[in-house]
Scaffold this motif. Sequence first.
Motif, PDB file in Angstrom:
ATOM      1  N   TRP A 175       0.837  -1.198   0.000  1.00 58.15           N
ATOM      2  CA  TRP A 175       0.000   0.000   0.000  1.00 58.15           C
ATOM      3  C   TRP A 175       0.877   1.256   0.000  1.00 58.15           C
ATOM      4  O   TRP A 175       0.629   2.202  -0.749  1.00 58.15           O
ATOM      5  CB  TRP A 175      -0.946   0.005   1.207  1.00 58.15           C
ATOM      6  CG  TRP A 175      -1.746   1.265   1.286  1.00 58.15           C
ATOM      7  CD1 TRP A 175      -2.866   1.567   0.569  1.00 58.15           C
ATOM      8  CD2 TRP A 175      -1.460   2.416   2.091  1.00 58.15           C
ATOM      9  NE1 TRP A 175      -3.294   2.836   0.891  1.00 58.15           N
ATOM     10  CE2 TRP A 175      -2.453   3.374   1.824  1.00 58.15           C
ATOM     11  CE3 TRP A 175      -0.463   2.716   3.019  1.00 58.15           C
ATOM     12  CZ2 TRP A 175      -2.476   4.614   2.453  1.00 58.15           C
ATOM     13  CZ3 TRP A 175      -0.481   3.952   3.643  1.00 58.15           C
ATOM     14  CH2 TRP A 175      -1.485   4.886   3.356  1.00 58.15           C
ATOM     15  N   TRP A 184      -6.686   0.516  -0.122  1.00 56.55           N
ATOM     16  CA  TRP A 184      -6.328  -0.317   1.035  1.00 56.55           C
ATOM     17  C   TRP A 184      -7.082  -1.646   1.055  1.00 56.55           C
ATOM     18  O   TRP A 184      -6.478  -2.693   1.231  1.00 56.55           O
ATOM     19  CB  TRP A 184      -6.548   0.444   2.349  1.00 56.55           C
ATOM     20  CG  TRP A 184      -6.184  -0.436   3.511  1.00 56.55           C
ATOM     21  CD1 TRP A 184      -7.035  -1.202   4.258  1.00 56.55           C
ATOM     22  CD2 TRP A 184      -4.869  -0.715   3.999  1.00 56.55           C
ATOM     23  NE1 TRP A 184      -6.328  -1.929   5.195  1.00 56.55           N
ATOM     24  CE2 TRP A 184      -4.989  -1.638   5.052  1.00 56.55           C
ATOM     25  CE3 TRP A 184      -3.594  -0.271   3.651  1.00 56.55           C
ATOM     26  CZ2 TRP A 184      -3.893  -2.120   5.769  1.00 56.55           C
ATOM     27  CZ3 TRP A 184      -2.500  -0.747   4.361  1.00 56.55           C
ATOM     28  CH2 TRP A 184      -2.660  -1.662   5.413  1.00 56.55           C
ATOM     29  N   VAL A 187      -5.602  -4.264  -1.629  1.00 54.76           N
ATOM     30  CA  VAL A 187      -4.168  -4.534  -1.784  1.00 54.76           C
ATOM     31  C   VAL A 187      -3.937  -6.037  -1.903  1.00 54.76           C
ATOM     32  O   VAL A 187      -4.539  -6.837  -1.193  1.00 54.76           O
ATOM     33  CB  VAL A 187      -3.369  -3.966  -0.576  1.00 54.76           C
ATOM     34  CG1 VAL A 187      -1.923  -4.444  -0.601  1.00 54.76           C
ATOM     35  CG2 VAL A 187      -3.426  -2.449  -0.583  1.00 54.76           C
TER      36      VAL A 187
END
Length: 191
Positions: A175, A184, A187
């Motif tokens: 990230w 996020w 990822v």
Amino acid sequence: MAALPVIDTASEALRRSKEEVALRTLCLLFVAAKGKGLGEELVERLLESYELRPHLTPKELAFVLDNSPSQPDRIQFTWRHEAAWTLLWALGFVAQLGKPTQICDVPFAASTMAERTTSQFIEDAELRPIADILDQADLIYRYHWAVRNAQIKGLRVPADLDPGVTEERHYALNWLIGYNEQAWDDVTTDT
């Protein structure tokens, strides 16, 4: 492992702002504390006092607002302490990451948040140079490859690497460097 591809260079990597990394860290510490059993009243109070609601991802917000999350969800979010630890390192609160062989110092990680307001946390942070972050991202990529390779082959994980710690660090570092430009919640930790 010499045949593994290289990660992004400093000119290719995303450079996240100190504020963005600090807010992501606070969100991770917050959801990890909820996963560990933080009471609902305190959850609501911290959500407001740290002004985290707009910075939580959709999955994090759903977890935070769930008054009785499942045990698997609690466990999954408790593991975010390890991702937060990695970001605490990137922000200069943690001196060294070291080899991912054991879980982080959760009380210390929690205290970095508890002892500061959001603005103090951001102010106290000092984002490491992108070259240092990329070095750690490359190293964790290789550690994670070794873990997965051993698991696939049914072998003992080498060098006492902790698979969970390794994966969470890989997640956070991917990230940080903007691997595949993923948000996020999306990822990936390809090896």
